[in-house]
Write a protein that holds these residues in place. Structure first.
Motif, PDB file in Angstrom:
ATOM      1  N   LEU A   2       0.831  -1.204   0.000  1.00  0.00           N
ATOM      2  CA  LEU A   2       0.000   0.000   0.000  1.00  0.00           C
ATOM      3  C   LEU A   2       0.866   1.255   0.000  1.00  0.00           C
ATOM      4  CD1 LEU A   2      -2.793  -1.035   2.556  1.00  0.00           C
ATOM      5  CD2 LEU A   2      -3.084  -0.702   0.106  1.00  0.00           C
ATOM      6  N   GLY A   3       1.911   1.227   0.829  1.00  0.00           N
ATOM      7  CA  GLY A   3       2.803   2.384   0.887  1.00  0.00           C
ATOM      8  C   GLY A   3       3.493   2.640  -0.437  1.00  0.00           C
ATOM      9  N   GLU A   4       3.911   1.572  -1.116  1.00  0.00           N
ATOM     10  CA  GLU A   4       4.557   1.722  -2.420  1.00  0.00           C
ATOM     11  C   GLU A   4       3.570   2.244  -3.467  1.00  0.00           C
ATOM     12  OE1 GLU A   4       6.027  -2.204  -3.006  1.00  0.00           O
ATOM     13  OE2 GLU A   4       7.924  -1.832  -1.935  1.00  0.00           O
ATOM     14  N   GLY A   5       2.272   2.030  -3.207  1.00  0.00           N
ATOM     15  CA  GLY A   5       1.245   2.540  -4.106  1.00  0.00           C
ATOM     16  C   GLY A   5       0.710   3.900  -3.708  1.00  0.00           C
ATOM     17  N   GLY A   6       1.322   4.533  -2.667  1.00  0.00           N
ATOM     18  CA  GLY A   6       0.908   5.871  -2.255  1.00  0.00           C
ATOM     19  C   GLY A   6      -0.237   5.894  -1.264  1.00  0.00           C
ATOM     20  N   VAL A   7      -0.637   4.742  -0.744  1.00  0.00           N
ATOM     21  CA  VAL A   7      -1.715   4.669   0.248  1.00  0.00           C
ATOM     22  C   VAL A   7      -1.054   4.617   1.620  1.00  0.00           C
ATOM     23  CG1 VAL A   7      -3.706   3.350   1.052  1.00  0.00           C
ATOM     24  CG2 VAL A   7      -3.170   3.446  -1.401  1.00  0.00           C
ATOM     25  N   LYS A   8      -1.161   5.701   2.408  1.00  0.00           N
ATOM     26  CA  LYS A   8      -0.393   5.798   3.640  1.00  0.00           C
ATOM     27  C   LYS A   8      -1.236   5.970   4.890  1.00  0.00           C
ATOM     28  CE  LYS A   8       3.553   7.686   1.107  1.00  0.00           C
ATOM     29  NZ  LYS A   8       4.576   8.759   1.013  1.00  0.00           N
ATOM     30  N   THR A   9      -2.524   6.271   4.732  1.00  0.00           N
ATOM     31  CA  THR A   9      -3.388   6.451   5.899  1.00  0.00           C
ATOM     32  C   THR A   9      -4.621   5.574   5.770  1.00  0.00           C
ATOM     33  OG1 THR A   9      -4.681   8.248   4.927  1.00  0.00           O
ATOM     34  CG2 THR A   9      -2.631   8.852   6.064  1.00  0.00           C
ATOM     35  N   VAL A  10      -5.338   5.434   6.886  1.00  0.00           N
ATOM     36  CA  VAL A  10      -6.582   4.675   6.864  1.00  0.00           C
ATOM     37  C   VAL A  10      -7.577   5.328   5.918  1.00  0.00           C
ATOM     38  CG1 VAL A  10      -8.539   3.871   8.270  1.00  0.00           C
ATOM     39  CG2 VAL A  10      -6.218   3.814   9.212  1.00  0.00           C
ATOM     40  N   GLU A  11      -7.599   6.651   5.908  1.00  0.00           N
ATOM     41  CA  GLU A  11      -8.509   7.377   5.015  1.00  0.00           C
ATOM     42  C   GLU A  11      -8.169   7.121   3.552  1.00  0.00           C
ATOM     43  OE1 GLU A  11      -7.087   8.629   7.671  1.00  0.00           O
ATOM     44  OE2 GLU A  11      -8.828   8.981   8.970  1.00  0.00           O
ATOM     45  N   ASP A  12      -6.860   7.050   3.258  1.00  0.00           N
ATOM     46  CA  ASP A  12      -6.449   6.742   1.883  1.00  0.00           C
ATOM     47  C   ASP A  12      -6.984   5.381   1.449  1.00  0.00           C
ATOM     48  OD1 ASP A  12      -5.088   9.122   1.758  1.00  0.00           O
ATOM     49  OD2 ASP A  12      -3.113   8.242   2.161  1.00  0.00           O
ATOM     50  N   LEU A  13      -6.867   4.393   2.346  1.00  0.00           N
ATOM     51  CA  LEU A  13      -7.345   3.048   2.041  1.00  0.00           C
ATOM     52  C   LEU A  13      -8.861   3.027   1.909  1.00  0.00           C
ATOM     53  CD1 LEU A  13      -6.862   0.037   1.654  1.00  0.00           C
ATOM     54  CD2 LEU A  13      -6.762  -0.226   4.142  1.00  0.00           C
ATOM     55  N   ALA A  14      -9.537   3.747   2.798  1.00  0.00           N
ATOM     56  CA  ALA A  14     -11.005   3.767   2.771  1.00  0.00           C
ATOM     57  C   ALA A  14     -11.541   4.421   1.512  1.00  0.00           C
ATOM     58  CB  ALA A  14     -11.539   4.495   4.009  1.00  0.00           C
ATOM     59  N   ASP A  15     -10.749   5.295   0.916  1.00  0.00           N
ATOM     60  CA  ASP A  15     -11.204   6.046  -0.260  1.00  0.00           C
ATOM     61  C   ASP A  15     -10.979   5.292  -1.573  1.00  0.00           C
ATOM     62  OD1 ASP A  15     -12.429   8.425  -1.198  1.00  0.00           O
ATOM     63  OD2 ASP A  15     -10.497   9.109  -1.952  1.00  0.00           O
ATOM     64  N   LEU A  16     -10.352   4.121  -1.495  1.00  0.00           N
ATOM     65  CA  LEU A  16     -10.063   3.361  -2.711  1.00  0.00           C
ATOM     66  C   LEU A  16     -11.301   2.644  -3.233  1.00  0.00           C
ATOM     67  CD1 LEU A  16      -6.625   1.650  -1.900  1.00  0.00           C
ATOM     68  CD2 LEU A  16      -7.025   3.684  -3.279  1.00  0.00           C
ATOM     69  N   ALA A  17     -11.273   2.325  -4.520  1.00  0.00           N
ATOM     70  CA  ALA A  17     -12.287   1.457  -5.141  1.00  0.00           C
ATOM     71  C   ALA A  17     -11.662   0.085  -5.347  1.00  0.00           C
ATOM     72  CB  ALA A  17     -12.745   2.043  -6.477  1.00  0.00           C
ATOM     73  N   THR A  18     -12.508  -0.913  -5.554  1.00  0.00           N
ATOM     74  CA  THR A  18     -11.981  -2.281  -5.695  1.00  0.00           C
ATOM     75  C   THR A  18     -11.038  -2.401  -6.891  1.00  0.00           C
ATOM     76  OG1 THR A  18     -13.990  -2.859  -6.907  1.00  0.00           O
ATOM     77  CG2 THR A  18     -13.945  -3.382  -4.574  1.00  0.00           C
ATOM     78  N   ASP A  19     -11.333  -1.688  -7.981  1.00  0.00           N
ATOM     79  CA  ASP A  19     -10.452  -1.751  -9.153  1.00  0.00           C
ATOM     80  C   ASP A  19      -9.086  -1.168  -8.859  1.00  0.00           C
ATOM     81  OD1 ASP A  19     -12.380  -2.979 -10.612  1.00  0.00           O
ATOM     82  OD2 ASP A  19     -12.954  -1.233 -11.796  1.00  0.00           O
ATOM     83  N   GLU A  20      -9.037  -0.178  -7.960  1.00  0.00           N
ATOM     84  CA  GLU A  20      -7.753   0.412  -7.606  1.00  0.00           C
ATOM     85  C   GLU A  20      -6.926  -0.541  -6.753  1.00  0.00           C
ATOM     86  OE1 GLU A  20      -8.249   5.117  -7.212  1.00  0.00           O
ATOM     87  OE2 GLU A  20      -9.736   4.015  -6.004  1.00  0.00           O
ATOM     88  N   ILE A  21      -7.586  -1.495  -6.107  1.00  0.00           N
ATOM     89  CA  ILE A  21      -6.871  -2.498  -5.308  1.00  0.00           C
ATOM     90  C   ILE A  21      -6.484  -3.696  -6.161  1.00  0.00           C
ATOM     91  CG2 ILE A  21      -7.198  -4.241  -3.498  1.00  0.00           C
ATOM     92  CD1 ILE A  21      -8.550  -2.191  -1.810  1.00  0.00           C
TER      93      ILE A  21
END
Length: 584
Positions: A464-483
């Motif tokens: 997640l960090g390598e993909g720029g996702v660093k906070t819980v809010e960042d993760l919560a804001d993702l869509a399934t396709d982005e994962i």
């Protein structure tokens, strides 16, 4: 239909209503109500649309009563709608009504009889439109009621017209449509041809109910067998599943509730007489009839007939199955253009991957070598010990670190001290790996809170960090396709877009749950909003239950099938003990 003036013979309206009701096969009261509404509109066009004018026809005598109504309302009456306003032609305030009527109360109506009048040309045209509109609505309602409970039936009809490959069929009390992809390929119909079709859906739409017909639906084949095979019609033999490549080939799984009756033989018939009758209706479509089995691996082996199967490995979590076949059987198992494996997959509800015995052997050897090297490096042991561990079924260092000690000490040549030492080295290796990953996570700036989200491991946190996702809010804001990764159209081309956790091969449901858990942790939603796990399915014993082809094929259309029996995540079954199906 024309509506005469209200001064016409009073029986004339009843005669019109009777004639229309019989012709359109609708209730006479509906026609009478339509005529009343038409007369009301005609009267309003004569006396003024703002008047509350009502028409009532006595269904026994034909007597018409045309009246104007004025209703008493409260003094401080206010409109309920912004478009509504006080109508002094149909309303009177209480204080004004009391001046003329001491007994006036809110809600009381004053009724004034109106004299009969002759309809003019415009009024007659308006009346005709009102009546025919009401009659048409009643016809549509009747047609929906007629066919809504007939979904799953075979009906006979006559081709009414063919439009752009879609066939409109006259069904007597209505008409249905068979779209191009619901017909059997290369099948051509002309106007007036008699046709047998399968009703798979009835949709109430504004322009009238749409009766959806098909000759390519698996349920059509099942119902044809019910007509040709008395045992299927009586429920002695059940059709558990069916899959079709319309016009080419089909597979059907059958089960007998009577041990003395062979379900495959009964469906084939003497010298193939029964199955040939169905084949003739389906324009020569080849049909493989196989025996359904509650044991999923056996059923999958049967479904892949006529190919021989060496081994079946089930992955129940992913609903996938890996089938190993002899090298010379590969093309037969796959079928022309993948037809055999595709139909078997539809029939069983499992995603089937086929590999040859040589490919399976090469893969196993490669995995054995990789795992041996992993244990040598992680545990600092020689090749012989590493190979022993792999041979005993240990695939990862985690497997070795957290099993019961006796599972290692029971290996020939090992003792308790050796087992404890190996586990200590395994745990030490995992601790070092975790420290490296945690340091990398912190270096990437991933917050500690991300690790507290259920489902997030150190490996996932680093990704997640390598993909720029660093906070819980960042993760919560993702869509399934982005994962998981997906596709998008750029400059007219479909381009692959990688996901931040694509390498983890997360299922759609797991990716969705990860996002939802992050949203709970972020306080965006409540934990009660998370989807609840489905209860374990109850399995019927073989032979129980009644034949319900409609429910089976509706489930197949939605991608669902009968649940697999409980077991390990991966179940390996040799196919030598399973029965090979018979084909027709």
């Amino acid at each position: 239909m024309a509506v005469a003036g209200v001064s016409a013979n009073r029986l004339e309206l009843l005669q019109i209503a009777d004639a229309v009701a019989r012709e359109k096969n609708i209730d006479k009261e509906i026609v009478v109500e339509a005529i009343e509404e038409a007369i009301q509109k005609g009267a309003k066009s004569r006396y003024g649309a703002h008047h509350d004018i009502r028409a009532k026809i006595d269904v026994k005598s034909g007597e018409l009563a045309l009246t104007r109504h004025v209703t008493i309302v409260e003094d401080d009456w206010q409109p309920e709608d912004e478009l509504e306003e006080f109508n002094d032609s149909a309303m009177v305030r209480l204080k004004d009504a009391l001046k003329r009527d001491p007994e006036a109360v809110v809600g009381k109506e004053y009724v004034e009889e109106l004299p009969p009048f002759e309809f003019g040309r415009v009024q007659t045209q308006m009346a005709r439109q009102v009546v025919m509109g009401k009659v048409r609505d009643a016809e549509r309602a009747n047609q929906y009621e007629e066919f809504k409970d007939r979904v799953g039936e075979i009906v006979n009809g006559t081709v009414k017209r063919v439009e752009y490959g879609n066939t409109v069929v006259d069904l007597g009390r209505g008409e249905g449509i068979m779209r191009r992809n619901d017909s059997i390929p290369r099948e051509i119909f002309n106007i007036g041809d008699r046709i047998r079709t399968y009703i798979y859906d009835v949709r109430p739409e504004a322009k009238g109910p749409q009766v959806m017909l098909s000759r390519s639906h698996p349920g059509f084949m099942a119902k044809l067998f019910a007509q040709e095979v008395p045992e299927v019609y009586d429920g002695v033999i059940e059709i558990r599943a069916a899959a079709r490549d319309a016009g080419s080939r089909a597979k059907m799984a059958v089960l007998s509730n009577d041990s003395s009756i062979d379900p495959v033989g009964a469906c084939v018939g003497m010298r193939g007489s029964r199955v040939q009758a169905v084949v003739a209706e389906l324009q020569g479509e080849k049909i493989d009839i196989i025996q359904w089995n509650a044991d999923e691996p056996t059923f999958i082996v049967n479904a892949l007939a006529p190919a021989e199967v060496s081994k079946v490995v089930l992955d129940e979590e992913a609903d996938r199955v890996e089938v190993v076949v002899p090298d010379e059987q590969l093309s037969l198992a796959i079928g022309r253009r993948g037809q055999n494996v595709r139909l078997a997959s539809q029939l069983t509800g499992w995603q089937i991957d086929i590999i040859t015995e040589s490919q399976d052997s090469e893969r196993r050897q490669r995995e054995f070598t990789e795992r041996t090297a992993l244990f040598q490096e992680a545990l600092d042991v020689d090749e012989v010990i590493a190979q022993l561990l792999v041979t005993e079924g240990f695939a990862t260092v985690e497997d070795l670190a957290f099993v019961e000690t006796y599972e290692i000490s029971d290996i020939e040549g090992f003792d308790d001290d050796t087992a404890e030492e190996l586990q200590a080295r395994a745990r030490d290796f995992l601790d070092k790996q975790a420290a490296i990953l945690d340091a990398r996570r912190k270096e990437l700036g991933v917050e500690d809170g991300v690790l507290e989200v259920p489902g997030v491991t150190l490996q996932i946190a680093v990704a997640l960090g390598e993909g720029g996702v660093k906070t819980v809010e960042d993760l919560a804001d993702l869509a399934t396709d982005e994962i998981r990764g997906g596709y998008e159209v750029k400059n007219g081309e479909r381009v692959k877009v990688p996901g931040v956790l694509e390498s983890f091969n997360l299922a759609q449901e797991d990716a969705e749950m990860l996002i939802l858990q992050a949203r709970v942790a972020a306080g965006w939603i409540d934990a009660s909003e998370l989807p609840q796990p489905e209860p374990e399915p109850e399995y019927e014993e073989e032979g129980e239950g009644e034949y319900d082809a409609d429910a089976v094929f509706a489930a197949q259309e939605e991608g669902g099938e009968e649940a697999a029996p409980e077991g390990d995540d991966e179940t390996e079954v040799l196919a030598e003990d399973s029965e090979q199906p018979e084909n027709a």
